[in-house]
Design a protein around this motif. Sequence first.
Motif, short mmCIF file in Angstrom:
data_model
loop_
_atom_site.label_atom_id
_atom_site.label_comp_id
_atom_site.label_asym_id
_atom_site.label_seq_id
_atom_site.Cartn_x
_atom_site.Cartn_y
_atom_site.Cartn_z
N ALA A 8 0.83 -1.20 0.00
CA ALA A 8 0.00 0.00 0.00
C ALA A 8 0.87 1.26 0.00
O ALA A 8 0.55 2.25 -0.68
N LEU A 9 1.96 1.22 0.74
CA LEU A 9 2.86 2.37 0.80
C LEU A 9 3.56 2.59 -0.54
O LEU A 9 3.72 3.73 -1.00
N LEU A 10 3.99 1.52 -1.18
CA LEU A 10 4.63 1.65 -2.49
C LEU A 10 3.65 2.19 -3.52
O LEU A 10 4.01 3.05 -4.34
N ASP A 11 2.41 1.71 -3.47
CA ASP A 11 1.39 2.21 -4.40
C ASP A 11 1.13 3.69 -4.16
O ASP A 11 0.98 4.48 -5.11
N ALA A 12 1.06 4.08 -2.89
CA ALA A 12 0.79 5.48 -2.55
C ALA A 12 1.95 6.37 -3.00
O ALA A 12 1.74 7.48 -3.51
N ALA A 13 3.16 5.90 -2.80
CA ALA A 13 4.33 6.68 -3.21
C ALA A 13 4.38 6.83 -4.72
O ALA A 13 4.70 7.90 -5.25
N LEU A 14 4.05 5.75 -5.44
CA LEU A 14 4.05 5.80 -6.90
C LEU A 14 2.97 6.76 -7.40
O LEU A 14 3.20 7.53 -8.35
N LEU A 17 4.17 10.26 -6.90
CA LEU A 17 5.23 10.58 -7.85
C LEU A 17 4.68 10.93 -9.23
O LEU A 17 5.31 11.65 -10.00
N ALA A 18 3.49 10.45 -9.53
CA ALA A 18 2.87 10.77 -10.82
C ALA A 18 2.53 12.25 -10.94
O ALA A 18 2.48 12.80 -12.05
N GLY A 19 2.32 12.91 -9.80
CA GLY A 19 1.92 14.32 -9.84
C GLY A 19 2.95 15.28 -9.29
O GLY A 19 2.80 16.50 -9.47
N TRP A 22 10.00 13.95 -6.95
CA TRP A 22 10.30 13.18 -5.75
C TRP A 22 10.65 14.09 -4.57
O TRP A 22 10.30 13.81 -3.43
N SER A 23 11.34 15.19 -4.83
CA SER A 23 11.74 16.08 -3.75
C SER A 23 10.54 16.69 -3.02
O SER A 23 10.64 17.08 -1.86
N ALA A 24 9.37 16.74 -3.70
CA ALA A 24 8.17 17.34 -3.09
C ALA A 24 7.26 16.30 -2.45
O ALA A 24 6.26 16.67 -1.81
N VAL A 25 7.55 15.02 -2.64
CA VAL A 25 6.73 13.97 -2.03
C VAL A 25 7.05 13.89 -0.54
O VAL A 25 8.22 13.73 -0.16
N GLY A 107 15.56 11.88 -14.47
CA GLY A 107 15.32 13.30 -14.36
C GLY A 107 15.19 13.72 -12.91
O GLY A 107 15.19 12.90 -11.99
N GLU A 108 15.05 15.02 -12.72
CA GLU A 108 14.94 15.55 -11.36
C GLU A 108 13.65 15.13 -10.67
O GLU A 108 13.55 15.18 -9.45
N ARG A 109 12.65 14.72 -11.44
CA ARG A 109 11.38 14.33 -10.84
C ARG A 109 11.43 12.94 -10.20
O ARG A 109 10.54 12.58 -9.43
N LEU A 110 12.44 12.16 -10.51
CA LEU A 110 12.47 10.76 -10.09
C LEU A 110 13.49 10.51 -8.99
O LEU A 110 14.53 11.16 -8.94
N PRO A 111 13.21 9.53 -8.14
CA PRO A 111 14.24 9.09 -7.19
C PRO A 111 15.32 8.33 -7.93
O PRO A 111 15.03 7.56 -8.84
#
Length: 205
Positions: A8-14, A17-19, A22-25, A107-111
Motif C-alpha cells: 500500500a505504501l509503495l502504491d501510494a508513493a508511486l 510521484l505521478a503528480g 520526488w523532492s516534493a513527495v 530526471g529531477e522528478r524521479l528518485p
Amino acid sequence: MMPTARDALLDAALSALAGLPWSAVRMVDVASAAGVSRQTLYNEFGSKDGLARALVRSAADGYLAGVDRALGSAGGTGDRLAATAAWTVRAVRANALVRGLLTGCWGERLPRPVHPAAPTASLVPAQRRADAGTPTPAELLGQVGARAVAALDEGRPPHDPEVLAATCEIALRLALSYALVPTPSGTEGEVAPLVREVAEWRPTG
C-alpha cells in the motif's frame, strides 16, 4: 490476497510521484494515502531514501515479471520475443521508473537508484535487497537476455547459443528504440513484426 502495508505504501508513493517531483513527495502524505501511520512507513523503509530505493526495485521486479509472462506465452521463438519486446515498449512508456532503469536517464522528478557498486547500509531488514539489488541498465538488459535465452532454448528446434543470445539482445534493443522514438502509430505492437523477422531470419548461401 489483501495487500500488505508495504504494498500500500509503495502504491501510494508511486501515485504521489505521478503528480509531484520526488523532492516534493512527503512521507506523511504517503503514509496517509496508504492508510497507515508514519511510524509504520519508517518501520518498513527506514527513511525517504529507503522508500525511493524500494520503489525503484519494485519497478524492476514488476518489469521482469512481465518479461517472464511474455516469454511464457504461446508460440515459437519469434512470437515470444515479439511479446517480450511489446511488453518492454509498453512498460517504458507507462512507467518512468522502468524507463530510467532501462535507459539510465533519471530526471529531477524521479528518485535515483543505488547501484551495488555504491550500496547504502540500512537498519531495516526488508530494505536490504533494495539497497543492494538495483541493477544498472546494462545489468537489467543482461538479466532479461539471460531469461530469454533460458526460456527459448528448449531444443525445438535446437538453437546455437551464441546466435540465440544475439537475437535476444537485438530484440531488446529494438524494443528500446521503439519505446524512446515511437513511430506515428504509437502502439507497443508496432515493434512485434520486426522482432519476429529478426528472430526468424536465417542466412542463405
